[in-house]
Design an enzyme around this catalytic site. Structure first.
Site, short mmCIF file in Angstrom:
data_model
loop_
_atom_site.label_atom_id
_atom_site.label_comp_id
_atom_site.label_asym_id
_atom_site.label_seq_id
_atom_site.Cartn_x
_atom_site.Cartn_y
_atom_site.Cartn_z
CB SER A 147 -13.08 -53.35 15.72
OG SER A 147 -13.39 -52.26 14.83
CD GLU A 262 -7.05 -52.69 9.84
OE1 GLU A 262 -5.80 -53.14 10.50
OE2 GLU A 262 -8.11 -52.90 10.14
CG HIS A 293 -11.68 -53.26 10.00
ND1 HIS A 293 -10.69 -52.55 11.17
CD2 HIS A 293 -12.74 -53.05 10.96
CE1 HIS A 293 -11.02 -52.25 12.16
NE2 HIS A 293 -12.23 -52.81 12.43
#
Length: 313
Positions: A147, A262, A293
């Site tokens: 991330s 995501e 995610h």
């Protein structure tokens, strides 16, 4: 895009810490402290073993804490030290993008300016050199992140000749794209509020949205610095899988929020893939259809990279 902007402020969950080996032939877990380049001292957790062929620096996500890395809380990537890859985890850096900021975050009264690029490039890597951890034929390092840490790993790696391998997992790799600066602003505000630290101000990081520093820290724009680097990128398709079990309302909300996060990372990573192709930068990719995610999917990405031989020079 609106859903993605809201979801980008979601919390990444944390799990249980794991143990380490102590025998002479097993990895050794160590804790180091680095000068913070004007910040408080930075803690580093390391798993190393003599004879390993690569050392990787693993960066955390937006909601990094100051006691342990999310990697240690939620994965067992440190086990790679038993089979060839030393694992180095800097601790902290919430909402920092592991960058040198223009000023302390004024919205939450931060007392110091983030100087994470200085810490990693000018404090951590020289320490790793002193400890003999520049292993492998090239005597260079790998850096990876998830991330926030994914885009940060790409920029730090692109600009440091001591780093040969760059790996972004679910990173936001085109921060100059329409809407992304607003998304980052929202996420940083929310991260600080959720942690009880007060909102972080993205203007204090790289200046206002029109500042050139946003381009300096955009992997998409800086692609041509990645020639002669070994680059790997990955993101999931946003579909739920084995790491999306629902045992509580919080789990369900986290899974729902993780899907658009995501999908946005997937779109940005695919755009970077095209940019690499256009600019003749060879890369390897990992785009599973299933994956949100969430830490479990990132752990799997790391092990797939290792098992494919990507960490070898």
């Amino acid at each position: 895009m609106i859903a993605a902007l809201v979801a980008l402020s979601a919390v990444l969950g944390f799990g249980v810490a794991v143990g380490t080996g102590t025998a002479s032939a097993a990895p050794v877990r160590q804790t180091w402290w680095l000068d913070g380049c004007g910040m408080p001292k930075v803690q580093v957790h390391a798993w190393t073993r003599p004879g390993n062929y690569k050392t990787v620096i693993a960066l955390d996500g937006l909601r990094a804490t100051n006691d342990k890395s999310g990697w240690e809380y939620n994965t067992r990537i440190q086990d790679m030290a038993s089979s060839g890859v030393n694992v180095i985890e800097p601790i902290g850096g919430m909402a920092s993008f592991y960058s040198n900021w223009d000023a302390p975050s004024n919205l939450n009264g931060q007392k110091y300016k983030y100087m994470w690029s200085c810490v990693i490039n000018n404090r951590l890597i020289p320490m790793l050199d002193q400890k003999g951890l520049a292993v492998g034929p090239a005597h260079k390092y790998a850096i990876m992140g998830i991330s926030m840490g994914g885009s940060s790993a790409m920029i730090i790696g692109a600009n440091n000749p001591r780093i040969s391998h760059l790996f972004s997992m679910s990173g936001y790799l085109n921060l100059s794209a329409p809407g992304m600066r607003t998304a980052i602003r929202v996420a940083m505000l929310d991260a600080g509020i959720e942690a009880g630290m007060g909102p972080f101000n993205s203007d204090s990081m790289w200046g206002p949205p029109w500042s050139g520093r946003w381009y300096d820290n955009d992997p998409f724009v800086q692609i041509n610095k990645m020639h002669n680097k070994k680059v790997r990128i990955g993101a999931g398709g946003g579909f739920w899988g084995q790491y999306n079990a629902v045992g509580s309302v919080g789990d369900f909300i986290g899974n729902v929020e993780g899907t658009p996060l995501e999908q946005l990372a997937w779109a940005q990573t695919r755009a970077f893939q095209v940019q690499a192709l256009v600019n003749h930068v060879p890369i390897t990719t990992d785009f599973p259809i299933v994956g949100t995610h969430t830490w479990g999917y990132w752990s799997d990405m790391v092990w797939r990279a290792k098992n494919s031989g990507w960490f070898h020079d």
